[in-house]
Design an enzyme around this catalytic site. Structure first.
Site, PDB file in Angstrom:
ATOM      1  N   CYS A  75       0.869  -1.177   0.000  1.00  0.00           N
ATOM      2  CA  CYS A  75       0.000   0.000   0.000  1.00  0.00           C
ATOM      3  C   CYS A  75       0.902   1.223   0.000  1.00  0.00           C
ATOM      4  O   CYS A  75       2.109   1.110  -0.223  1.00  0.00           O
ATOM      5  CB  CYS A  75      -0.958  -0.018   1.189  1.00  0.00           C
ATOM      6  SG  CYS A  75      -0.143  -0.059   2.799  1.00  0.00           S
ATOM      7  N   THR A  76       0.366   2.397   0.246  1.00  0.00           N
ATOM      8  CA  THR A  76       1.142   3.632   0.117  1.00  0.00           C
ATOM      9  C   THR A  76       2.308   3.686   1.101  1.00  0.00           C
ATOM     10  O   THR A  76       3.452   3.895   0.709  1.00  0.00           O
ATOM     11  CB  THR A  76       0.238   4.858   0.318  1.00  0.00           C
ATOM     12  OG1 THR A  76      -0.874   4.764  -0.556  1.00  0.00           O
ATOM     13  CG2 THR A  76       1.007   6.146   0.048  1.00  0.00           C
TER      14      THR A  76
END
Length: 326
Positions: free
Chosen positions: A186-187
């Site tokens: 994810c980020t």
């Protein structure tokens, strides 16, 4: 430990960080963090809950270094890691510290990453796995509008509209991969903490999470292998006014539609269906439908008000004709 700030032509330092740790009194900690950030003229958002902290902040290099020292002096956050990037402007308007039920909403009390989560794989190790063509499955845990800007090559996209949908998507679509080597990303890494905890709970035998997320992966691969393929296609959406960063963590030319949260490129901004802060080509039809519903409601309310006034006038006239009014 104090992180050294590298020389950069950009004036401001952006930091992203999180940690799952049991916090006894988030409200008291909120006041301490808000005071510290305001004193240092730092902007951004900090989310606190009993399960931990999640934050993105920006300030001058000196202010950010002072904040990092302040955090490392707190027993909760002595080992917390900060991911840095740089910008020529402040991508936040104000400083907020919010106390929430969860720092990343999944709605499952049984998921406690501070005690139980997936194994970590560091950025350069994942790159080597991908360079060597290892037999693994890459799973993107982000929302659909984030994935649209970029993702790892051959990654599986659950097409999520919100992270709370992840558990059901796994149950409905991913159970056949329980015996495979799965790497989630994810980020910044926080969603994978809960995603892998849930997957382990569901019986996935070998599930990893990319340590530090895409942002750390960009930082490490750009520093150590800037001219090699890092197996990521596109840019990375970030949750501030930069909208997205490239593989060198430079701000890219996107804007956000604040009606539907879709990142917009130059062509989108030139489209006649784009109206700043109102609608974009992606949500124009939905906006028109909502606007038509709003106008219909206004007309209906106006008609009802007119009928009430007409009925009131009719009764007054009747009373006048009967001599009841003078």
């Amino acid at each position: 430990m104090t992180l050294e700030t590298p020389q950069t032509t950009n004036e401001y330092v952006n930091i992203a960080y999180y940690k799952f740790v049991a916090i006894d009194d988030p409200n008291q900690l909120r006041n301490e963090l808000l005071t510290c950030c305001n004193n240092l003229n730092i902007k951004g958002t900090i989310l606190l809950a009993k399960e931990g902290i999640n934050s993105c902040l920006v300030g001058s290099a000196q202010s950010i270094d002072s904040f990092i020292q302040f955090m490392h002096s707190n027993s909760y956050f002595a080992d917390i890691e900060f991911k840095k990037s740089f910008s020529s402007h402040i991508p936040f308007r104000r400083m907020l510290v919010k106390v929430k039920n969860e720092i990343i909403p999944m709605g499952m009390d049984s998921i406690q990453p501070a005690h139980f989560t997936g194994k970590y794989v560091e950025a350069l190790e994942l790159k080597k796995w991908l360079d060597d063509g290892e037999d693994l499955v890459i799973l993107d845990t982000r929302n659909d509008y984030e994935v649209e800007l970029g993702t790892f090559k051959n990654a599986i996209d659950p097409n999520l509209t919100k992270f709370r949908d992840f558990p059901k998507w796994i149950e409905d679509n991913f159970s056949n991969y329980k015996n495979k080597k799965v790497v989630t990303f994810c980020t910044g890494g926080i969603r994978c903490e809960k995603a892998t905890a849930f997957m382990r709970q569901e019986g996935f035998e070998e599930v990893y999470q990319l340590q530090g997320g895409i942002l750390k992966y960009f930082e490490e691969t750009h520093q150590k292998a800037p001219h090699e393929d890092n197996h990521y296609k596109g840019d990375c959406f970030v949750f501030d006014y930069r909208v997205a960063v490239d593989k060198a963590l430079n701000e890219t030319k996107y804007e956000i539609c604040y009606s539907c949260w879709t990142p917009l490129n130059e062509n989108d901004l030139k489209n006649p269906l784009y109206k700043k802060d109102v609608h974009c080509p992606r949500c124009f039809e939905r906006h028109n439908q909502k606007e038509a519903q709003r106008q219909n409601l206004i007309r209906e309310n106006n008609m009802k008000a007119l009928q009430v006034r007409q009925e009131r006038a009719r009764k007054v006239k009747e009373q006048w004709e009967k001599g009841l009014l003078k």
